[in-house]
Motif scaffolding. Structure first.
Motif: not given
Length: 317
Positions: A31, A22, A29, A24
């Protein structure tokens, strides 16, 4: 704040599970599946990738950056046609195809791109952060091209349709020449994004080409072959009980030509994959039937659209 979706960003790895990392950036966020080449990543790594929302509405990152994004144009393949929405194209994402809106497609739906056609597009985001593919403007196509010289005359080319107009079809060849295909130089009106085999019949002063999709004179289907094909089209079953074993008398009575002429005509139709011979009969191929149906449908839709256009002009006056 402007969304980062449909762009290439650098983001920090903040967490992981068995299947994904994950990452950011700007409080968002994304995946990143471990199925991609992520073996060297750890918490705290900075990674560069393309971010988007997949078909399940999850915000994703892929390290396999698509050729097409908000900053770049590219050729993409049509994967699905939805008459209520538009056409879906594959830009290289693992779990999402992108839509070209029906608002950008021809008014006549039979001229829409078909599955497998190629479109030159870029990506845009709407006010709801939805990602769309959009067709390139003529200026972008022109930027791909270069000027032709008389050296190109009579050469065979592969070319892709990028614009449909009443006056004719515009294409760009694999080697970067913009072409014009007049209706008199084609057997049917091609669909947007269709690839055609064409022959250069003229070089214009601006360096673009006039092309033909018709065969050269020595390759053309003869009048006899055209007559046989038309009789098959008009037959309710598109089958006729004649073949190369039929008697000269039967051929003369049915077609008004000699058996030698008949056999030569059959040969050219077989070579062009317009007919097939089965059990002493000749019949149109599925390809020829589909082409004939498409020509009829396009002609009807074109006539209907021209009627609508003329009514709108009359009302405006």
């Amino acid at each position: 704040m402007k969304s980062d979706l449909a762009t290439v960003i650098q983001a920090m790895v903040t967490d992981e599970n068995e299947k994904a990392f994950f990452v950011q950036k700007n409080g968002q966020t994304y995946q990143l599946p471990k199925a991609e080449n992520t073996s060297e990543l750890t918490i705290g790594s900075v990674v560069k990738g393309f971010v988007y929302e997949n078909s399940s509405k999850r915000k994703m990152m892929t390290l396999d950056i698509p050729q097409v994004n908000q900053d770049h144009y590219g050729w993409v393949r049509v994967t699905e046609v939805r008459k209520d929405l538009g056409v879906f194209v594959d830009i290289g994402l693992p779990d999402k195809d992108i839509v070209v809106s029906l608002d950008e497609l021809p008014t006549i739906t039979s001229l829409w791109p078909k599955k497998g056609n190629q479109l030159y597009t870029t990506l845009i985001m709407d006010k709801k952060d939805r990602m769309w593919a959009t067709l390139a403007e003529d200026s972008r196509i022109k930027a791909l091209s270069h000027r032709a010289t008389e050296y190109e005359l009579n050469k065979d080319k592969k070319a892709t349709v990028f614009r449909l107009k009443l006056a004719g079809t515009q294409l760009i060849t694999e080697d970067g020449f913009i072409c014009f295909l007049h209706p008199s130089e084609r057997f049917y009106e091609p669909t947007l994004g269709e690839q055609l085999s064409v022959r250069v019949i003229g070089v214009k002063p601006d360096g673009t080409l006039n092309v033909s999709a018709r065969p050269r004179a020595h390759e053309a289907i003869s009048d006899d072959a055209q007559m046989i094909l038309m009789m098959l089209k008009n037959s309710p079953t598109h089958i006729m009980p004649y073949g190369d074993k039929s008697s000269p008398e039967a051929i003369k009575e049915a077609f008004g030509i000699s058996k030698g002429q008949f056999k030569r005509a059959l040969g050219s139709l077989l070579k062009a994959r317009q007919i097939e011979q089965i059990d002493g009969c000749i019949s149109m191929t599925e390809t020829a039937l589909a082409q004939a149906a498409e020509e009829e449908r396009t002609a009807q839709e074109r006539a209907q659209q021209e009627l609508i256009d003329s009514q709108e002009v009359t009302e405006s006056e």
